[in-house]
Design a protein around this motif. Structure first.
Motif, mmCIF file in Angstrom:
data_model
loop_
_atom_site.group_PDB
_atom_site.id
_atom_site.type_symbol
_atom_site.label_atom_id
_atom_site.label_comp_id
_atom_site.label_asym_id
_atom_site.label_seq_id
_atom_site.Cartn_x
_atom_site.Cartn_y
_atom_site.Cartn_z
ATOM 1 N N GLU A 96 -4.693 -6.958 -2.473
ATOM 2 C CA GLU A 96 -3.286 -6.917 -2.898
ATOM 3 C C GLU A 96 -2.526 -8.181 -2.517
ATOM 4 O O GLU A 96 -1.301 -8.236 -2.631
ATOM 5 C CB GLU A 96 -2.596 -5.705 -2.253
ATOM 6 C CG GLU A 96 -3.215 -4.363 -2.610
ATOM 7 C CD GLU A 96 -2.481 -3.216 -1.941
ATOM 8 O OE1 GLU A 96 -1.304 -3.378 -1.575
ATOM 9 O OE2 GLU A 96 -3.100 -2.156 -1.759
ATOM 10 N N THR A 98 -1.005 -12.105 -2.208
ATOM 11 C CA THR A 98 -0.344 -13.045 -3.114
ATOM 12 C C THR A 98 -0.217 -14.419 -2.444
ATOM 13 O O THR A 98 -0.107 -14.519 -1.231
ATOM 14 C CB THR A 98 1.068 -12.570 -3.503
ATOM 15 O OG1 THR A 98 1.832 -12.312 -2.309
ATOM 16 C CG2 THR A 98 1.014 -11.316 -4.361
ATOM 17 N N GLU A 100 2.483 -17.338 -2.529
ATOM 18 C CA GLU A 100 3.875 -17.444 -2.958
ATOM 19 C C GLU A 100 4.494 -18.743 -2.459
ATOM 20 O O GLU A 100 4.177 -19.229 -1.369
ATOM 21 C CB GLU A 100 4.681 -16.245 -2.450
ATOM 22 C CG GLU A 100 4.114 -14.901 -2.919
ATOM 23 C CD GLU A 100 5.074 -13.743 -2.694
ATOM 24 O OE1 GLU A 100 6.297 -13.987 -2.640
ATOM 25 O OE2 GLU A 100 4.588 -12.598 -2.595
ATOM 26 N N SER A 145 4.957 -16.267 -7.566
ATOM 27 C CA SER A 145 4.078 -15.395 -6.805
ATOM 28 C C SER A 145 2.829 -15.113 -7.631
ATOM 29 O O SER A 145 2.902 -14.475 -8.685
ATOM 30 C CB SER A 145 4.794 -14.079 -6.463
ATOM 31 O OG SER A 145 3.908 -13.188 -5.791
ATOM 32 N N SER A 147 -1.109 -13.572 -7.800
ATOM 33 C CA SER A 147 -2.116 -12.746 -7.156
ATOM 34 C C SER A 147 -3.210 -13.653 -6.621
ATOM 35 O O SER A 147 -3.632 -14.610 -7.277
ATOM 36 C CB SER A 147 -2.718 -11.759 -8.160
ATOM 37 O OG SER A 147 -3.864 -11.136 -7.619
ATOM 38 N N THR A 185 -0.024 -8.339 1.336
ATOM 39 C CA THR A 185 0.405 -7.472 0.244
ATOM 40 C C THR A 185 1.632 -8.099 -0.393
ATOM 41 O O THR A 185 2.499 -8.636 0.290
ATOM 42 C CB THR A 185 0.752 -6.059 0.735
ATOM 43 O OG1 THR A 185 1.790 -6.133 1.713
ATOM 44 C CG2 THR A 185 -0.461 -5.377 1.339
ATOM 45 N N LYS A 187 3.820 -8.669 -4.556
ATOM 46 C CA LYS A 187 3.933 -8.391 -5.982
ATOM 47 C C LYS A 187 3.808 -9.693 -6.752
ATOM 48 O O LYS A 187 4.640 -10.586 -6.623
ATOM 49 C CB LYS A 187 5.272 -7.724 -6.303
ATOM 50 C CG LYS A 187 5.437 -7.388 -7.785
ATOM 51 C CD LYS A 187 6.763 -6.701 -8.045
ATOM 52 C CE LYS A 187 6.903 -6.362 -9.531
ATOM 53 N NZ LYS A 187 8.215 -5.718 -9.817
ATOM 54 N N THR A 189 4.230 -12.073 -9.722
ATOM 55 C CA THR A 189 5.201 -12.157 -10.820
ATOM 56 C C THR A 189 4.888 -13.303 -11.778
ATOM 57 O O THR A 189 5.601 -13.495 -12.756
ATOM 58 C CB THR A 189 6.617 -12.355 -10.257
ATOM 59 O OG1 THR A 189 6.648 -13.541 -9.447
ATOM 60 C CG2 THR A 189 7.032 -11.157 -9.418
#
Length: 419
Positions: A96, A98, A100, A145, A147, A185, A187, A189
């Motif tokens: 999960e 990222t 960033e 961001s 993955s 972890t 998200k 984007t």
């Protein structure tokens, strides 16, 4: 005891949940021909005594807020590279996690950019960002961001990552990056290509050095085909490929005139193209408006050179192009060529990788509609090394090399071009 435990936990690094790359990592600034460390406020990469690109310039500076700026002009490759820190175990982050950062694209009108993550010896994963990056010019700081799986391939080991991030520019531009971190972890984007389908998903070539001429060349090739048709000339032979095929118009021009002009042949070769770029061209008209008897195709060495792609994925891209040829030119017979030797010696990484691709290609040929041909024996010395007289840069052909290629095609094309 409770207060002591809380105080102790507060002192622990946050690497369990987040890695702040501004701490514990050095920033290297590189040009194609040099490297320097950004240890102070600013640095310019020094030029060698006899530079191959004398008018290139690469510099970096660090702002008081931690922002790092990369300025580059007329360069093949400029990089900000985070290195010389304790290797990171990112395997627990893959599910999960990222990558960033904040990005400000000050200028990229004549440049391109990519983001990279090193994953061990001979392992580097990258996300191209030229088209997306140019849409951000002048828009100020943007939070991106990705993955972590954007940089992962099946079988990769991320247990000791020593190059957790590289910002790469090509051509000319100015990029600013800040707040660079890896989260366990997060998200995602920002979109990235799916490596499993990249070779089969049609796309224009995403390179700064090609963006100004690639589409105009495509239009010029459509016009060339149209001119043959309007003049009543039948195009019996088509070549599909990358810069090696494009070279028929330059180093190979004399051989082309002697061997292929009589067939009103068309060379649809574009420097830098990978399987997905050729597929885009085929789907956008480059095989339309003619009915060739034979098509010679060699594509895939840039899938190796650009991303050292799994050979099976490159072969899937080649198969996808064969399917497109069959759809648009069902009467044509295809001469599918093995990738030419790449790298001076047989044990060079690129040579070995292309050999794995070539080993899978015969399965795509039935010997009738698609015929496979490997010309390595005609281009290499007896010990497997490459001659500077034939492949001067261990990839592209000389005039002598094109003459060898043309003569090697005489027998198979005579059969394929027969009524």
């Amino acid at each position: 005891m409770h207060r002591f435990l809380l105080a102790f936990l507060a002192l622990l690094p946050l690497t369990a949940q987040s890695v702040d790359l501004s701490k514990g990592w050095q920033v290297a600034v590189t040009d194609f021909e040099g490297e320097a460390r950004l240890t102070g406020d600013r640095i310019t990469v020094p030029k060698p005594a006899n530079p191959r690109v004398p008018n290139s310039h690469v510099a970096a500076r660090r702002g008081s807020d931690g922002t790092v700026t990369l300025q580059f002009s007329n360069t093949w490759i400029a990089q900000l590279r985070w290195q010389d820190g304790k290797p990171l175990d990112l395997n627990p982050y893959l599910a999960e996690g990222t990558l960033e950062f904040d990005l400000n694209v000050v200028d990229l009108a004549k440049g391109g950019m990519k983001f990279k993550l090193g994953c061990g010896k001979d392992c580097e994963r990258k996300v191209p960002f030229l088209f997306a990056g140019r849409t951000l010019i002048g828009k100020g700081r943007q939070h991106l961001s990705f993955s972590l799986k954007c940089f992962w391939r099946e079988g990769d080991d991320f247990s000791a990552v020593n190059l957790p991030f590289t910002l790469e520019g090509t051509g000319s531009g100015e990029l600013q990056i800040a707040n660079l971190r890896i989260n366990k972890t997060g998200k995602a984007t920002t979109a990235c290509p799916d490596y499993r389908t990249q070779s089969t998903t049609p796309e224009r070539l995403q390179e700064s050095w090609a963006v100004d001429w690639w589409l105009p060349r495509h239009e010029a090739k459509l016009a060339e085909i149209r001119a043959h048709r309007e003049a009543g000339r039948r195009v019996d032979l088509v070549f599909l490929g990358d810069s090696i095929t494009q070279g028929w118009e330059n180093e190979g021009k004399a051989a082309w005139t002697r061997h292929f002009a009589k067939h009103n042949a068309v060379a649809l070769g574009f420097g830098g193209d990978r399987t997905e770029n050729l597929l885009w061209r085929l789907q956008n008209g480059e095989l339309d408006g003619m009915a060739p008897k034979a098509i010679v195709m060699m594509i895939g060495t840039n899938n190796t050179g650009e991303r050292l792609e799994d050979p099976a994925l490159t072969v899937a891209g080649i198969q996808r192009n064969l399917d497109e040829i069959r759809k648009r030119q069902p009467q044509a017979k295809v001469l599918l060529l093995a990738l030419f030797p790449r790298g001076e010696k047989p044990d060079d990484l690129m040579r070995r990788h292309n050999a794995k691709i070539n080993a899978l290609l015969p399965a795509l040929a039935d010997g009738k509609r698609v015929v496979f041909l490997d010309l390595a024996h005609a281009l290499t010395n007896t010990d497997g090394t490459l001659s500077k007289d034939i492949l001067p840069d261990s990839l592209h052909l000389s005039p002598q090399g094109y003459d060898i290629w043309a003569r090697s095609l005489e027998a198979p094309l005579t059969s394929l071009l027969a009524p």
